[in-house]
Write an enzyme that holds these catalytic residues in place. Structure first.
Site, PDB file in Angstrom:
ATOM      1  N   TYR A 141      77.538  -7.482  35.529  1.00  0.00           N
ATOM      2  CA  TYR A 141      78.898  -8.342  35.835  1.00  0.00           C
ATOM      3  C   TYR A 141      78.562  -9.868  36.220  1.00  0.00           C
ATOM      4  CZ  TYR A 141      82.014  -4.520  36.371  1.00  0.00           C
ATOM      5  OH  TYR A 141      83.096  -3.612  35.706  1.00  0.00           O
ATOM      6  N   LYS A 191      69.886   5.287  35.329  1.00  0.00           N
ATOM      7  CA  LYS A 191      69.393   5.260  33.993  1.00  0.00           C
ATOM      8  C   LYS A 191      67.960   5.196  33.841  1.00  0.00           C
ATOM      9  CE  LYS A 191      70.422   6.493  29.613  1.00  0.00           C
ATOM     10  NZ  LYS A 191      70.707   8.100  29.223  1.00  0.00           N
ATOM     11  N   ASP A 223      74.468   9.618  32.421  1.00  0.00           N
ATOM     12  CA  ASP A 223      75.205  10.444  31.567  1.00  0.00           C
ATOM     13  C   ASP A 223      75.627  11.748  32.127  1.00  0.00           C
ATOM     14  OD1 ASP A 223      72.595  10.500  31.407  1.00  0.00           O
ATOM     15  OD2 ASP A 223      72.539  10.792  29.248  1.00  0.00           O
ATOM     16  N   ASP A 247      81.789   1.334  38.155  1.00  0.00           N
ATOM     17  CA  ASP A 247      83.191   0.867  37.609  1.00  0.00           C
ATOM     18  C   ASP A 247      83.635   2.057  36.914  1.00  0.00           C
ATOM     19  OD1 ASP A 247      85.261  -0.783  36.763  1.00  0.00           O
ATOM     20  OD2 ASP A 247      84.252  -0.979  34.866  1.00  0.00           O
ATOM     21  N   ASP A 251      86.624   5.450  37.612  1.00  0.00           N
ATOM     22  CA  ASP A 251      87.779   5.563  37.020  1.00  0.00           C
ATOM     23  C   ASP A 251      87.934   7.209  36.646  1.00  0.00           C
ATOM     24  OD1 ASP A 251      88.803   2.998  36.786  1.00  0.00           O
ATOM     25  OD2 ASP A 251      89.349   3.067  35.008  1.00  0.00           O
TER      26      ASP A 251
HETATM   27  C1  IPM Z   1      87.603  -2.676  39.123  1.00  0.00           C
HETATM   28  C2  IPM Z   1      88.135  -3.394  37.786  1.00  0.00           C
HETATM   29  C3  IPM Z   1      87.382  -4.534  37.698  1.00  0.00           C
HETATM   30  C4  IPM Z   1      85.817  -4.286  37.631  1.00  0.00           C
HETATM   31  C5  IPM Z   1      88.000  -5.396  36.699  1.00  0.00           C
HETATM   32  C6  IPM Z   1      89.397  -5.763  36.667  1.00  0.00           C
HETATM   33  C7  IPM Z   1      86.946  -6.851  36.601  1.00  0.00           C
HETATM   34  O1  IPM Z   1      88.093  -2.535  36.880  1.00  0.00           O
HETATM   35  O2  IPM Z   1      87.784  -3.083  40.134  1.00  0.00           O
HETATM   36  O3  IPM Z   1      87.017  -1.422  38.784  1.00  0.00           O
HETATM   37  O4  IPM Z   1      85.415  -4.189  36.613  1.00  0.00           O
HETATM   38  O5  IPM Z   1      85.243  -4.386  38.735  1.00  0.00           O
HETATM   39 MG    MG Z   2      87.202  -0.404  37.089  1.00  0.00          MG
END
Ligand code: IPM
Ligand code: MG
Length: 363
Positions: A141, A191, A223, A247, A251
């Protein structure tokens, strides 16, 4: 107690959910005898519109001067083109860096009443209660160089995965420390079969293990971790990992709970104000319609009360009120069963505040 909160509504559904969260904090204040003062500041696309930059200096200054930061979401499709530094997301990344919040905590828990909203089978959902500790201010990042190079053979692009040993060590330490406050089991995700940074990561995890003999340690390749999260999420207690892996896995973890609209997060550094935000993002498709689920933001408020404001009883009360609306069968559209009527953002906010007040009266 008086607490100063910087509120950064941001883009998309951010203003709707943070507005409800401020009303929730006012109810907490009224019931428990606190005053919360709010300073509103721009971030993301909203800041580009208002000030020409995704992270104005005043926003950073307001955050630094507050006890905690409540953030809605950043990201707006009209800014998807152009250089990365001018995108709404640059505001969020810049804020994380400016406040030094290197640790992002994302708890994954299943509300029993919501089990049906999860795409996973009931038996897989048993005992799911884990925490992802994501490194937040390093790795791909932030590494440089990051560029596009025109070559005679065509475009070449570079992103850089860079970590210092110090950055790796402090997040892993936090992973171990956090595991000690929970089930004393730490899963480190890397990884290491491919990446040098992951090999140093794994060496660091192993070196620090000597200091935490009471924590059971396990390594997973990323993975495999992605697979285990849907196969047997009940096996995890604390999972520590680098920025991009965290990240993606968070999700995936969010979907266990049925909706990313339920997942809160806390971003913490060394003593400065923490940043509290729902994981769901700006959801431009439903922005402005009053249908967004405010519960992830409410649960982020609970984390704020507990982690940054020293208000554990208040945090418990918020979490209980959220649980209560769910067991009462109230749903926003993202977590409703097919054919079930759904509440809007403000109605859900009212319902949670009602439960909070009623519980406080009973005590
Ligand atoms: C999160 C989001 C952010 C990230 C984006 C919006 C930059 O996906 O907070 O997980 O990738 O960190
Ligand atoms: Mg995210």
């Amino acid at each position: 107690m008086i607490k100063h909160i910087s509120v950064l509504p941001g883009d998309g559904i951010g203003p709707e959910v943070t507005n409800e969260a401020c009303r929730l904090l006012e109810t907490v204040g009224a019931e428990f005898g606190h005053t919360f003062s709010f300073t509103f500041a721009h971030i993301g696309g909203a800041a580009i519109d208002a000030a020409g930059t995704p992270l104005p200096e005043e926003t950073i200054a307001a955050c630094r001067a507050s006890d905690a930061v409540l953030l809605g979401a950043v990201g707006a499709p009209q800014y998807d083109r152009g250089p990365a530094s001018g995108r709404p997301e640059a505001g969020l990344l810049g804020l994380r860096k400016a406040l030094g919040v290197f640790a992002n905590l994302r708890p994954i828990t299943v509300f029993p009443a919501l089990a049906k909203a999860s795409p996973l089978k009931d038996e897989i959902l048993k005992n799911v209660d884990f925490l992802i500790v994501r490194e937040l201010t390093g790795g791909l990042y932030f590494g440089t160089p990051r560029e596009r190079i025109e070559t005679p053979e065509g475009l070449e692009v570079i992103d850089t995965l860079r970590y210092t040993e110090h950055e790796i060590e402090r997040i892993i330490r936090l992973g171990y420390e956090t595991a000690r406050t929970r089930g004393r089991r730490l899963t480190s995700v890397d990884k290491a079969n491919v990446l040098e940074s992951s090999r140093v990561w794994r060496e660091t995890v192993q070196r620090l293990q000597a200091e935490y003999p009471d924590v059971e340690l396990n390594h997973l390749l990323v993975d495999n971790a992605a697979m285990q999260i849907v196969k047997n999420p009940g096996q995890f207690d604390v999972m520590v990992t680098e920025n991009l892996f965290g990240d993606i896995l968070s999700d995936e973890g969010a979907m266990i709970t049925g909706s990313i609209g339920m997942l809160p997060s806390a971003s913490l550094g060394n003593g400065g104000p923490g940043v509290y935000e729902p994981v769901h993002g700006s959801a431009p498709d439903i922005a402005g319609k009053g249908v967004a689920n405010p519960l992830a933001t409410f649960l982020s408020v609970a984390l704020m009360l507990r982690q940054s404001l020293g208000m554990a009883a208040e945090a418990d009360a918020v979490e209980r009120a959220v649980n209560h609306v769910l067991t009462d069968g109230l749903r926003t559209a993202d977590i409703a069963d097919i054919g079930q009527s759904a509440l809007g953002t403000a109605e859900m906010g009212d319902a949670v505040r009602d439960r909070l007040r009623a519980a406080a009266v009973k005590q």
